[in-house]
Write a protein that holds these residues in place. Structure first.
Motif, short mmCIF file in Angstrom:
data_model
loop_
_atom_site.label_atom_id
_atom_site.label_comp_id
_atom_site.label_asym_id
_atom_site.label_seq_id
_atom_site.Cartn_x
_atom_site.Cartn_y
_atom_site.Cartn_z
N PHE A 1 0.86 -1.19 0.00
CA PHE A 1 0.00 0.00 0.00
C PHE A 1 0.90 1.23 0.00
N HIS B 1 0.39 4.43 0.21
CA HIS B 1 0.10 5.55 1.11
C HIS B 1 0.20 5.14 2.58
N LYS B 2 0.68 3.94 2.84
CA LYS B 2 0.89 3.49 4.23
C LYS B 2 2.39 3.28 4.45
N THR B 3 2.83 3.49 5.69
CA THR B 3 4.24 3.21 5.97
C THR B 3 4.49 1.70 5.92
N GLU C 1 2.89 0.13 8.88
CA GLU C 1 1.43 0.03 8.71
C GLU C 1 1.07 -1.08 7.73
N ASN C 2 1.87 -1.22 6.67
CA ASN C 2 1.63 -2.29 5.71
C ASN C 2 1.59 -3.66 6.39
N LEU D 1 -1.65 -3.86 9.07
CA LEU D 1 -3.04 -3.70 8.63
C LEU D 1 -3.86 -5.00 8.59
N TYR E 1 7.92 5.12 3.67
CA TYR E 1 6.90 4.70 2.72
C TYR E 1 7.54 3.78 1.67
#
Ligand code: ADP
Ligand code: MG
Length: 256
Positions: A105, A107-109, A112-113, A116, A149
């Motif tokens: 993704f 737009h996710k760090t 966060e990837n 999630l 990112y």
């Protein structure tokens, strides 16, 4: 890699994990998968090779039901593939998939990837998800990149994040579809090494690749596909030194 504690030898004896029986699939007039019978034991590493267009990606995509099949049956750990809904989402989480094109993704760090899916599908709380994500990022050697990112990482780093993201779901089996084909040559080994380690730790793996060194050293079995069929299956030593079919001989003469 702490999550997987069984050795490969223990694992292989404890039953079949992925079973395809007489699987057939068409894309319009194209009979893309023809009578595919394939059984993958727990802890087994199967490398799938074959010419472009032979159906390798479609085979992978049917196993986590990104593609439906027309005939036959697929079971994962004894259960048929669910058709839709939450059961399908859980199945997809049980089958980790790593593609040629990373598919992070954007737009996710990085962190966060990897968090999630744990939160959304596995319902893990945020603190636990973060802890696990950081451990997995360390394990694949990109722990220091957690707050960046994807676009700020090299291709090899992004692919290792993609592997960590798949592992975060505690998959029963990992599918890799040409995971190093889009990488610059100097980054191929760092990804293959992570995959080698995973194999040594007992993960069940189906790997589509042209990396014959990986096939020789990590695979329990090589499956050779051509024109939608499994033409030949053998242990890597046997396959590379003494392919039986003309199709395999021809293919190997072009790539080795
Ligand atoms: P491989 O991964 O071995 O190169 P693929 O599974 O990607 O092979 O493709 C097998 C054949 O199916 C190819 O001829 C390809 O063009 C065709 N194909 C793949 N996906 C689709 C699709 N969604 N619709 C129609 N044809 C497809
Ligand atoms: Mg493909």
């Amino acid at each position: 890699m702490t999550e997987v504690s069984v050795t490969k030898e223990d694992a292989v004896t404890s039953g079949d994990l992925v079973v395809l029986k007489s699987v057939n699939k068409h894309f319009g007039a194209l009979h893309v998968l023809q009578d595919i019978d394939l059984t993958i034991a727990r802890g087994e590493v199967v490398v799938v090779i074959g010419p472009s267009g032979s159906g390798k990606s479609t085979l992978c995509r049917t196993i986590n039901r990104l593609e439906t099949i027309d005939e036959g049956a697929i079971t994962i750990d004894g259960k048929p593939l669910p058709q839709e809904g939450k059961a399908l989402a859980r199945l997809r989480a049980d089958v980790g998939m790593v593609f040629q094109s990373f598919n992070l993704f954007a737009h996710k760090t990085v962190l966060e990837n990897v968090m999630l899916g744990q939160i959304k599908v596995r319902k893990v709380d945020k603190a636990k998800a973060e802890e696990k994500a950081r451990a997995l990022l360390d394990r694949v050697g990109v722990g220091t990149q957690a707050d960046k990112y994807p676009a700020q990482l090299s291709g090899g780093q992004q692919q290792r994040v993609a592997i960590a993201r798949a592992l975060a779901m505690d998959p029963k089996v990992m599918l890799f579809d040409e995971p190093t084909s889009a990488l610059d040559p100097e980054m191929i080994n760092e990804v293959l090494e992570v995959m080698q380690q995973l194999a040594r730790d007992g993960m069940t793996m189906i790997v589509v690749t042209h990396e014959m060194g990986f096939a020789r050293s990590a695979a329990n079995r090589v499956v050779f596909m051509a024109d939608g069929r499994i033409v030949e299956e053998a242990a890597p030593d046997q396959f590379f030194s003494n392919p039986r079919s003309d199709r395999a001989k021809d293919f190997l003469s072009k790539i080795l």
